[in-house]
Design a protein around this motif. Sequence first.
Motif, PDB file in Angstrom:
ATOM      1  N   ARG A 121      13.696   1.963  -2.778  1.00  0.00           N
ATOM      2  CA  ARG A 121      12.381   2.356  -3.778  1.00  0.00           C
ATOM      3  C   ARG A 121      12.984   1.813  -5.397  1.00  0.00           C
ATOM      4  NH1 ARG A 121       8.640   6.698  -1.853  1.00  0.00           N
ATOM      5  NH2 ARG A 121       8.479   5.826   0.300  1.00  0.00           N
ATOM      6  N   LEU A 122      14.242   1.920  -5.485  1.00  0.00           N
ATOM      7  CA  LEU A 122      14.714   1.482  -6.700  1.00  0.00           C
ATOM      8  C   LEU A 122      14.637   0.015  -7.027  1.00  0.00           C
ATOM      9  CD1 LEU A 122      15.895   2.269  -9.551  1.00  0.00           C
ATOM     10  CD2 LEU A 122      18.255   1.946  -8.588  1.00  0.00           C
ATOM     11  N   ASN A 147       7.681  11.104  -4.621  1.00  0.00           N
ATOM     12  CA  ASN A 147       8.165  11.874  -3.535  1.00  0.00           C
ATOM     13  C   ASN A 147       9.429  11.137  -3.156  1.00  0.00           C
ATOM     14  OD1 ASN A 147       6.168  13.646  -3.074  1.00  0.00           O
ATOM     15  ND2 ASN A 147       4.914  12.106  -2.142  1.00  0.00           N
ATOM     16  N   PRO A 148      10.642  11.468  -3.744  1.00  0.00           N
ATOM     17  CA  PRO A 148      12.046  10.853  -3.447  1.00  0.00           C
ATOM     18  C   PRO A 148      12.328  11.080  -2.037  1.00  0.00           C
ATOM     19  CG  PRO A 148      12.644  12.848  -4.668  1.00  0.00           C
ATOM     20  CD  PRO A 148      10.829  12.725  -4.662  1.00  0.00           C
ATOM     21  N   LEU A 163      15.645   8.835 -12.150  1.00  0.00           N
ATOM     22  CA  LEU A 163      15.973  10.439 -12.288  1.00  0.00           C
ATOM     23  C   LEU A 163      15.094  11.008 -11.337  1.00  0.00           C
ATOM     24  CD1 LEU A 163      16.417  10.774 -15.944  1.00  0.00           C
ATOM     25  CD2 LEU A 163      18.348  11.152 -14.194  1.00  0.00           C
ATOM     26  N   ALA A 164      13.672  10.462 -10.984  1.00  0.00           N
ATOM     27  CA  ALA A 164      12.802  11.089 -10.360  1.00  0.00           C
ATOM     28  C   ALA A 164      13.175  10.767  -8.707  1.00  0.00           C
ATOM     29  CB  ALA A 164      11.177  10.928 -10.737  1.00  0.00           C
ATOM     30  N   LEU A 165      13.771   9.684  -8.594  1.00  0.00           N
ATOM     31  CA  LEU A 165      14.143   9.374  -7.210  1.00  0.00           C
ATOM     32  C   LEU A 165      15.362  10.198  -6.837  1.00  0.00           C
ATOM     33  CD1 LEU A 165      13.530   5.601  -7.147  1.00  0.00           C
ATOM     34  CD2 LEU A 165      12.465   7.334  -5.824  1.00  0.00           C
ATOM     35  N   PHE A 173       3.778   3.782  -4.501  1.00  0.00           N
ATOM     36  CA  PHE A 173       2.938   2.531  -5.278  1.00  0.00           C
ATOM     37  C   PHE A 173       2.502   3.111  -6.441  1.00  0.00           C
ATOM     38  CE2 PHE A 173      -1.101   0.279  -5.648  1.00  0.00           C
ATOM     39  CZ  PHE A 173      -0.719  -0.963  -5.576  1.00  0.00           C
ATOM     40  N   SER A 174       1.843   4.268  -6.647  1.00  0.00           N
ATOM     41  CA  SER A 174       1.574   5.033  -7.876  1.00  0.00           C
ATOM     42  C   SER A 174       2.778   4.642  -9.118  1.00  0.00           C
ATOM     43  CB  SER A 174       1.133   6.158  -7.720  1.00  0.00           C
ATOM     44  OG  SER A 174       1.449   7.163  -8.845  1.00  0.00           O
ATOM     45  N   ALA A 175       3.982   5.010  -8.620  1.00  0.00           N
ATOM     46  CA  ALA A 175       5.113   4.953  -9.274  1.00  0.00           C
ATOM     47  C   ALA A 175       5.248   3.587  -9.911  1.00  0.00           C
ATOM     48  CB  ALA A 175       6.447   5.392  -8.895  1.00  0.00           C
ATOM     49  N   ILE A 176       5.180   2.636  -8.914  1.00  0.00           N
ATOM     50  CA  ILE A 176       5.145   0.917  -9.549  1.00  0.00           C
ATOM     51  C   ILE A 176       3.952   0.748 -10.496  1.00  0.00           C
ATOM     52  CG2 ILE A 176       5.235  -1.185  -8.510  1.00  0.00           C
ATOM     53  CD1 ILE A 176       7.124  -0.188  -6.300  1.00  0.00           C
ATOM     54  N   VAL A 177       2.882   1.173 -10.157  1.00  0.00           N
ATOM     55  CA  VAL A 177       1.612   0.804 -10.841  1.00  0.00           C
ATOM     56  C   VAL A 177       2.098   1.372 -12.468  1.00  0.00           C
ATOM     57  CG1 VAL A 177      -0.733   1.310 -11.487  1.00  0.00           C
ATOM     58  CG2 VAL A 177       0.125   0.698  -9.493  1.00  0.00           C
TER      59      VAL A 177
END
Length: 143
Positions: free
Chosen positions: A78-79, A67-68, A105-107, A19-23
Motif C-alpha cells: 500500500r505504501l 484500514n491498515p 503513520l496511518a498504515l 483508493f480514497s487515501a490515494i485520491v
Amino acid sequence: MSISDLFDSEFKSRNKGHFSAIVRVATADGDMSKEEREFLDKLAVRLEITPAEYEEILENPLKYPINPPYLHVQRLERLYDLSRMVYADHVLGPKQKEILTKFALALGFTPGNVNYIVDKALSLLVLNVDGDTFVYEMTHMNK
C-alpha cells in the motif's frame, strides 16, 4: 449474511479506503495531473472500484477511513501505491511528502522511523523499481 459476503464487504471496504487515501495524495497539491489521473484509473480497475464509487470518492475522499492491513508486506504494498501517486508527476511538493508521511503513520509505521521509511520509499521510486523490488528493499533496508 454469509461468511463469504462478510469477507467480500470487508475486502471492498479496504479497497475503497486505500483508493480514497490515494485520491487524497493526488489532490494534496490542489490539482491532479494527467499522470495522476491515469494512475487512479488503472488503480480503480485493480481495486475493483466501480465508476460510480470512483466518482463518489473523487467528490469526497474523506468519506472512507484508511484500514491498515495486518501484514507488514501488505502495508509495504500500500505504501508503494501511495508513493507512486506522490511521484506520478515526477515533482515532489512539500505537501505531498507531508501527506505521504501521514498516510504511512496511518498504515501502522512507527513515528520513530516514518521519515526514514518515506525517504527510502521515494528514493526507490526515483530509481523506477517495481512493486516486488520495492517490498524487498523496504524489508531489507536495515541490513
